[in-house]
Scaffold this motif. Sequence first.
Motif, PDB file in Angstrom:
ATOM      1  N   PHE A  76       0.953  -1.189  -0.010  1.00  0.00           N
ATOM      2  CA  PHE A  76      -0.092   0.127   0.115  1.00  0.00           C
ATOM      3  C   PHE A  76       0.824   1.232  -0.083  1.00  0.00           C
ATOM      4  CE2 PHE A  76      -2.590  -3.609   1.530  1.00  0.00           C
ATOM      5  CZ  PHE A  76      -3.676  -3.344   1.214  1.00  0.00           C
ATOM      6  N   VAL A  77       0.710   2.138  -0.983  1.00  0.00           N
ATOM      7  CA  VAL A  77       1.641   3.303  -1.044  1.00  0.00           C
ATOM      8  C   VAL A  77       0.981   4.641  -1.051  1.00  0.00           C
ATOM      9  CG1 VAL A  77       3.127   4.478  -2.734  1.00  0.00           C
ATOM     10  CG2 VAL A  77       3.112   1.927  -2.639  1.00  0.00           C
ATOM     11  N   TYR A  78       1.168   5.215   0.009  1.00  0.00           N
ATOM     12  CA  TYR A  78       0.321   6.449   0.386  1.00  0.00           C
ATOM     13  C   TYR A  78       1.178   7.835   0.081  1.00  0.00           C
ATOM     14  CZ  TYR A  78      -2.610   3.236   2.988  1.00  0.00           C
ATOM     15  OH  TYR A  78      -3.249   1.919   3.464  1.00  0.00           O
ATOM     16  N   ASP A  79       0.308   8.652  -0.099  1.00  0.00           N
ATOM     17  CA  ASP A  79       1.174   9.997  -0.403  1.00  0.00           C
ATOM     18  C   ASP A  79       1.880  10.461   0.452  1.00  0.00           C
ATOM     19  OD1 ASP A  79      -0.194   9.985  -3.095  1.00  0.00           O
ATOM     20  OD2 ASP A  79      -1.675  11.095  -2.828  1.00  0.00           O
ATOM     21  N   SER A  80       1.562  10.358   1.635  1.00  0.00           N
ATOM     22  CA  SER A  80       2.352  10.980   2.704  1.00  0.00           C
ATOM     23  C   SER A  80       2.222   9.896   4.138  1.00  0.00           C
ATOM     24  CB  SER A  80       1.771  12.265   3.251  1.00  0.00           C
ATOM     25  OG  SER A  80       0.575  12.197   3.475  1.00  0.00           O
ATOM     26  N   ALA A  81       3.440  10.241   4.885  1.00  0.00           N
ATOM     27  CA  ALA A  81       3.356   9.315   6.050  1.00  0.00           C
ATOM     28  C   ALA A  81       2.282   9.992   7.065  1.00  0.00           C
ATOM     29  CB  ALA A  81       4.863   9.498   6.696  1.00  0.00           C
ATOM     30  N   GLU A  82       1.583   9.162   7.652  1.00  0.00           N
ATOM     31  CA  GLU A  82       0.611   9.583   8.498  1.00  0.00           C
ATOM     32  C   GLU A  82       0.245   8.056   9.518  1.00  0.00           C
ATOM     33  OE1 GLU A  82      -3.145  10.801   6.779  1.00  0.00           O
ATOM     34  OE2 GLU A  82      -2.206  11.907   5.403  1.00  0.00           O
ATOM     35  N   MET A  83      -0.454   8.227  10.796  1.00  0.00           N
ATOM     36  CA  MET A  83      -0.951   6.956  11.352  1.00  0.00           C
ATOM     37  C   MET A  83      -1.759   6.484  10.415  1.00  0.00           C
ATOM     38  SD  MET A  83       0.925   7.557  14.066  1.00  0.00           S
ATOM     39  CE  MET A  83       0.365   6.313  15.139  1.00  0.00           C
ATOM     40  N   ARG A  84      -1.468   4.905  10.479  1.00  0.00           N
ATOM     41  CA  ARG A  84      -2.349   4.172   9.766  1.00  0.00           C
ATOM     42  C   ARG A  84      -3.152   2.992  10.470  1.00  0.00           C
ATOM     43  NH1 ARG A  84      -2.920   6.942   5.322  1.00  0.00           N
ATOM     44  NH2 ARG A  84      -0.683   7.784   4.678  1.00  0.00           N
ATOM     45  N   SER A  85      -4.214   2.599  10.289  1.00  0.00           N
ATOM     46  CA  SER A  85      -4.928   1.646  10.661  1.00  0.00           C
ATOM     47  C   SER A  85      -5.623   0.883   9.720  1.00  0.00           C
ATOM     48  CB  SER A  85      -6.218   2.274  11.718  1.00  0.00           C
ATOM     49  OG  SER A  85      -6.898   1.352  12.529  1.00  0.00           O
ATOM     50  N   PHE A  86      -5.356  -0.613  10.085  1.00  0.00           N
ATOM     51  CA  PHE A  86      -6.026  -1.584   9.025  1.00  0.00           C
ATOM     52  C   PHE A  86      -6.741  -2.428   9.966  1.00  0.00           C
ATOM     53  CE2 PHE A  86      -3.031  -0.071   6.218  1.00  0.00           C
ATOM     54  CZ  PHE A  86      -2.482  -0.865   5.030  1.00  0.00           C
ATOM     55  N   TRP A  87      -7.695  -3.287   9.116  1.00  0.00           N
ATOM     56  CA  TRP A  87      -8.380  -4.291  10.094  1.00  0.00           C
ATOM     57  C   TRP A  87      -8.730  -5.645   9.019  1.00  0.00           C
ATOM     58  CZ3 TRP A  87     -14.215  -2.357  10.402  1.00  0.00           C
ATOM     59  CH2 TRP A  87     -14.755  -2.087   9.101  1.00  0.00           C
ATOM     60  N   MET A  88      -9.042  -6.742   9.446  1.00  0.00           N
ATOM     61  CA  MET A  88      -9.092  -7.713   8.572  1.00  0.00           C
ATOM     62  C   MET A  88     -10.663  -8.253   8.171  1.00  0.00           C
ATOM     63  SD  MET A  88      -6.224  -8.882   8.356  1.00  0.00           S
ATOM     64  CE  MET A  88      -6.218 -10.679   7.952  1.00  0.00           C
ATOM     65  N   LYS A  89     -11.629  -7.119   8.280  1.00  0.00           N
ATOM     66  CA  LYS A  89     -12.857  -7.091   7.808  1.00  0.00           C
ATOM     67  C   LYS A  89     -12.962  -7.604   6.467  1.00  0.00           C
ATOM     68  CE  LYS A  89     -17.364  -4.799   7.589  1.00  0.00           C
ATOM     69  NZ  LYS A  89     -18.024  -3.795   7.714  1.00  0.00           N
ATOM     70  N   ASN A  90     -13.664  -8.719   6.209  1.00  0.00           N
ATOM     71  CA  ASN A  90     -14.025  -9.466   4.737  1.00  0.00           C
ATOM     72  C   ASN A  90     -12.577  -9.954   4.138  1.00  0.00           C
ATOM     73  OD1 ASN A  90     -16.699  -8.668   4.959  1.00  0.00           O
ATOM     74  ND2 ASN A  90     -16.352  -6.726   4.313  1.00  0.00           N
ATOM     75  N   THR A  91     -11.529 -10.253   5.016  1.00  0.00           N
ATOM     76  CA  THR A  91     -10.272 -10.588   4.597  1.00  0.00           C
ATOM     77  C   THR A  91     -10.335 -12.376   5.074  1.00  0.00           C
ATOM     78  OG1 THR A  91      -9.387  -8.528   4.709  1.00  0.00           O
ATOM     79  CG2 THR A  91      -7.898 -10.577   4.521  1.00  0.00           C
ATOM     80  N   TYR A  92     -10.366 -13.234   4.231  1.00  0.00           N
ATOM     81  CA  TYR A  92     -10.515 -14.560   4.700  1.00  0.00           C
ATOM     82  C   TYR A  92      -8.942 -15.232   4.762  1.00  0.00           C
ATOM     83  CZ  TYR A  92     -15.135 -13.804   3.115  1.00  0.00           C
ATOM     84  OH  TYR A  92     -16.396 -13.555   2.990  1.00  0.00           O
ATOM     85  N   ILE A  93      -7.979 -14.633   4.526  1.00  0.00           N
ATOM     86  CA  ILE A  93      -6.596 -15.228   4.858  1.00  0.00           C
ATOM     87  C   ILE A  93      -5.820 -14.553   5.941  1.00  0.00           C
ATOM     88  CG2 ILE A  93      -6.284 -16.301   2.437  1.00  0.00           C
ATOM     89  CD1 ILE A  93      -4.670 -13.768   1.656  1.00  0.00           C
ATOM     90  N   PRO A  94      -5.241 -15.381   6.869  1.00  0.00           N
ATOM     91  CA  PRO A  94      -4.393 -14.877   8.056  1.00  0.00           C
ATOM     92  C   PRO A  94      -2.998 -13.976   7.219  1.00  0.00           C
ATOM     93  CG  PRO A  94      -4.007 -16.896   8.008  1.00  0.00           C
ATOM     94  CD  PRO A  94      -4.929 -16.694   7.090  1.00  0.00           C
ATOM     95  N   LEU A  95      -3.003 -12.613   7.728  1.00  0.00           N
ATOM     96  CA  LEU A  95      -1.711 -11.859   7.100  1.00  0.00           C
ATOM     97  C   LEU A  95      -0.887 -11.194   8.345  1.00  0.00           C
ATOM     98  CD1 LEU A  95      -4.086  -9.763   4.686  1.00  0.00           C
ATOM     99  CD2 LEU A  95      -2.498 -11.691   4.059  1.00  0.00           C
ATOM    100  N   ASP A  96       0.356 -11.326   7.951  1.00  0.00           N
ATOM    101  CA  ASP A  96       1.287 -10.265   8.629  1.00  0.00           C
ATOM    102  C   ASP A  96       1.254  -9.051   8.039  1.00  0.00           C
ATOM    103  OD1 ASP A  96       2.117 -12.678   9.997  1.00  0.00           O
ATOM    104  OD2 ASP A  96       3.817 -12.892   8.973  1.00  0.00           O
ATOM    105  N   ILE A  97       1.342  -7.608   8.765  1.00  0.00           N
ATOM    106  CA  ILE A  97       1.231  -6.411   8.071  1.00  0.00           C
ATOM    107  C   ILE A  97       2.524  -5.565   8.598  1.00  0.00           C
ATOM    108  CG2 ILE A  97       0.192  -4.300   8.097  1.00  0.00           C
ATOM    109  CD1 ILE A  97      -2.495  -6.088   8.480  1.00  0.00           C
ATOM    110  N   VAL A  98       3.127  -5.157   7.699  1.00  0.00           N
ATOM    111  CA  VAL A  98       4.517  -4.593   8.256  1.00  0.00           C
ATOM    112  C   VAL A  98       4.141  -2.989   7.918  1.00  0.00           C
ATOM    113  CG1 VAL A  98       6.920  -4.107   7.682  1.00  0.00           C
ATOM    114  CG2 VAL A  98       5.754  -6.622   7.401  1.00  0.00           C
ATOM    115  N   PHE A  99       4.551  -2.100   8.752  1.00  0.00           N
ATOM    116  CA  PHE A  99       4.286  -0.820   8.347  1.00  0.00           C
ATOM    117  C   PHE A  99       5.796  -0.091   8.045  1.00  0.00           C
ATOM    118  CE2 PHE A  99       0.282  -1.242  10.771  1.00  0.00           C
ATOM    119  CZ  PHE A  99      -0.528  -0.823   9.930  1.00  0.00           C
ATOM    120  N   LEU A 100       6.083   0.788   7.185  1.00  0.00           N
ATOM    121  CA  LEU A 100       7.078   1.417   7.059  1.00  0.00           C
ATOM    122  C   LEU A 100       6.842   2.967   6.936  1.00  0.00           C
ATOM    123  CD1 LEU A 100       6.764  -0.835   4.045  1.00  0.00           C
ATOM    124  CD2 LEU A 100       9.107  -0.924   5.044  1.00  0.00           C
ATOM    125  N   ASP A 101       7.925   3.636   7.100  1.00  0.00           N
ATOM    126  CA  ASP A 101       7.782   5.263   7.316  1.00  0.00           C
ATOM    127  C   ASP A 101       8.324   5.669   5.976  1.00  0.00           C
ATOM    128  OD1 ASP A 101      10.592   5.191   7.173  1.00  0.00           O
ATOM    129  OD2 ASP A 101      11.038   5.828   9.233  1.00  0.00           O
TER     130      ASP A 101
END
Length: 128
Positions: free
Chosen positions: A53-78
């Motif tokens: 996921f590529v955003y235009d700027s660095a901000e506090m980010r929040s994800f969830w797994m709603k409607n996501t059927y596979i278990p995932l690891d999530i890595v945040f980068l500055d």
Amino acid sequence: MIYSWKKWQLLETSSLKFKGKGLNFIQFTTPEEQTKGLMYRKEPLGDKTAAIFVYDSAEMRSFWMKNTYIPLDIVFLDEAGKVIDVHYNNSPLSEDPIESSGPAQYAIEVDAGLADLLGFRLGDKFFQ
């Protein structure tokens, strides 16, 4: 071929290396793509594919797994591509927030367990 949550839409991918390991990245760059991400996907990404996921700027980010059927690891980068968080084995369909601890401009999702195998560690630089 890799398709988005819209069955007809072929996703743009790119190949990058991290710690000498090649990965194919599904890119989510528009707000619509970022909102849906990997929702509704039922097949694992596999050990050579990740979502970025590529955003235009660095901000506090929040994800969830709603409607996501596979278990995932999530890595945040500055904004410099430094790993600031790794959230392991996020539960499918959970609506609990998965938040960055600081401003993040990028997020990477991989199948659960793969972040550790690929060597994502706090402070690592993803973009070299």
